[in-house]
Design a protein around this motif. Structure first.
Motif, PDB file in Angstrom:
ATOM      1  N   ARG A 118       0.835  -1.207   0.000  1.00  0.00           N
ATOM      2  CA  ARG A 118       0.000   0.000   0.000  1.00  0.00           C
ATOM      3  C   ARG A 118       0.872   1.260   0.000  1.00  0.00           C
ATOM      4  NH1 ARG A 118      -5.365   1.935  -0.760  1.00  0.00           N
ATOM      5  NH2 ARG A 118      -5.337   4.028   0.093  1.00  0.00           N
ATOM      6  N   ASP A 119       1.911   1.268   0.826  1.00  0.00           N
ATOM      7  CA  ASP A 119       2.797   2.441   0.904  1.00  0.00           C
ATOM      8  C   ASP A 119       3.498   2.692  -0.429  1.00  0.00           C
ATOM      9  OD1 ASP A 119       2.084   2.796   3.515  1.00  0.00           O
ATOM     10  OD2 ASP A 119       3.917   1.949   4.359  1.00  0.00           O
ATOM     11  N   PHE A 120       3.907   1.614  -1.114  1.00  0.00           N
ATOM     12  CA  PHE A 120       4.588   1.764  -2.393  1.00  0.00           C
ATOM     13  C   PHE A 120       3.673   2.418  -3.429  1.00  0.00           C
ATOM     14  CE2 PHE A 120       5.367   0.071  -6.666  1.00  0.00           C
ATOM     15  CZ  PHE A 120       6.638   0.568  -6.894  1.00  0.00           C
ATOM     16  N   PHE A 121       2.454   1.910  -3.539  1.00  0.00           N
ATOM     17  CA  PHE A 121       1.538   2.463  -4.545  1.00  0.00           C
ATOM     18  C   PHE A 121       1.072   3.866  -4.157  1.00  0.00           C
ATOM     19  CE2 PHE A 121       1.627  -1.906  -5.854  1.00  0.00           C
ATOM     20  CZ  PHE A 121       1.488  -1.833  -7.235  1.00  0.00           C
ATOM     21  N   ASN A 122       0.886   4.119  -2.881  1.00  0.00           N
ATOM     22  CA  ASN A 122       0.574   5.482  -2.437  1.00  0.00           C
ATOM     23  C   ASN A 122       1.685   6.448  -2.806  1.00  0.00           C
ATOM     24  OD1 ASN A 122      -1.947   6.019  -1.200  1.00  0.00           O
ATOM     25  ND2 ASN A 122      -1.393   4.770   0.564  1.00  0.00           N
ATOM     26  N   GLN A 123       2.929   6.000  -2.657  1.00  0.00           N
ATOM     27  CA  GLN A 123       4.090   6.845  -2.907  1.00  0.00           C
ATOM     28  C   GLN A 123       4.250   7.207  -4.378  1.00  0.00           C
ATOM     29  OE1 GLN A 123       6.463   7.818  -0.290  1.00  0.00           O
ATOM     30  NE2 GLN A 123       6.957   9.275  -1.903  1.00  0.00           N
ATOM     31  N   PHE A 124       3.968   6.234  -5.274  1.00  0.00           N
ATOM     32  CA  PHE A 124       4.287   6.420  -6.692  1.00  0.00           C
ATOM     33  C   PHE A 124       3.083   6.448  -7.625  1.00  0.00           C
ATOM     34  CE2 PHE A 124       8.137   4.486  -4.828  1.00  0.00           C
ATOM     35  CZ  PHE A 124       9.070   5.439  -5.190  1.00  0.00           C
ATOM     36  N   ILE A 125       1.863   6.445  -7.089  1.00  0.00           N
ATOM     37  CA  ILE A 125       0.673   6.329  -7.935  1.00  0.00           C
ATOM     38  C   ILE A 125       0.555   7.471  -8.953  1.00  0.00           C
ATOM     39  CG2 ILE A 125      -0.928   7.621  -6.444  1.00  0.00           C
ATOM     40  CD1 ILE A 125      -1.672   4.309  -8.305  1.00  0.00           C
ATOM     41  N   GLU A 126       1.158   8.627  -8.653  1.00  0.00           N
ATOM     42  CA  GLU A 126       1.091   9.758  -9.577  1.00  0.00           C
ATOM     43  C   GLU A 126       2.158   9.693 -10.672  1.00  0.00           C
ATOM     44  OE1 GLU A 126       1.174  13.433  -7.489  1.00  0.00           O
ATOM     45  OE2 GLU A 126      -0.480  12.915  -6.141  1.00  0.00           O
TER      46      GLU A 126
END
Length: 234
Positions: A37-45
């Motif tokens: 979750r943290d990975f996708f939150n960090q790079f989703i943009e």
């Protein structure tokens, strides 16, 4: 694509990430759920991150990537795919890893509106054997799910400027086959709502992929095309 619509798609992509994470075995979910979750939150943009990770997966190449002042590393071993960033890491089986990447790419990337005119890569589409230049195609439909497949085509269109000269002359294609966008069709809030609903229905609710991400359906499609070609030649 305006910023408000981009944010809606990012939220939808994170919803799909959560859905996939919740489907993991309990041991894997407890061990890696927060890091995923943290990975996708960090790079989703940053869609470049997911595009490069998918490319590395296809090439079976480990690599380091520096984005947003953060170094992330991708490595694979047998069927295990590992991402490390900051002080976190997670390892997933190939099916789950590809599902997370492909769904994020599909949900967040732009969908061209009806009436757009594109050039298709001549390496993949040639209207005749002698023509090696890119073919211009007018987009006439999106999100087409062929019967008997569990994936969909993002686009269908007709050759410019002749149109659909006979039944069955429509061209189904995927985003990577677009070499150049010549003209972008009209778009408004209704277009954004349609695209959002289609991505929500196909990708989140029905767990479908664009056919470009389905090796099984691509092989099936190629076989069907070969059989049709043989029938046409006989």
């Amino acid at each position: 694509m305006n910023e408000e619509f981009k944010n809606q798609l990012r939220k939808l992509a994170l919803q799909k990430v959560d859905q996939i994470t919740q489907s993991l075995k309990e041991e894997t979910r407890l061990k890696y759920g927060h890091a995923i979750r943290d990975f996708f939150n960090q790079f989703i943009e940053d869609e470049t991150v997911f595009q490069q990770l998918y490319h590395a997966y296809k090439k079976r190449t480990s690599f380091d990537l520096h984005r947003k002042h953060i170094t992330l590393s991708y490595t694979y071993e047998d069927t295990s795919h590992t991402i490390a960033f900051l002080d976190k890491r997670f390892s997933l089986d190939e099916t789950t890893f590809v599902q997370l990447l492909s769904n994020t790419i599909e949900i967040t990337r732009e969908v061209l509106p009806l009436g757009s005119i594109v050039e298709l890569d001549p390496a993949y589409f040639k209207p005749d054997k002698e023509n090696t230049s890119p073919s211009k195609v007018v987009i006439t439909g999106r999100f087409i799910a062929p019967q008997g497949y569990h994936s969909y085509f993002p686009y269908v269109g007709v050759v410019y400027p002749v149109g659909e000269v006979k039944i069955g002359s429509q061209i189904y294609f995927t985003t990577p086959l677009i070499k150049k966008v010549i003209h972008q069709g009209y778009t408004d809030e209704m277009e954004d709502a349609f695209v959002f609903l289609m991505k929500q229905e196909f990708i989140v609710e029905k767990n479908m992929n664009s056919i470009e991400f389905s090796n099984q359906d691509m092989k099936k499609l190629q076989q069907e095309m070969k059989e049709k070609k043989k029938v046409g030649e006989s």
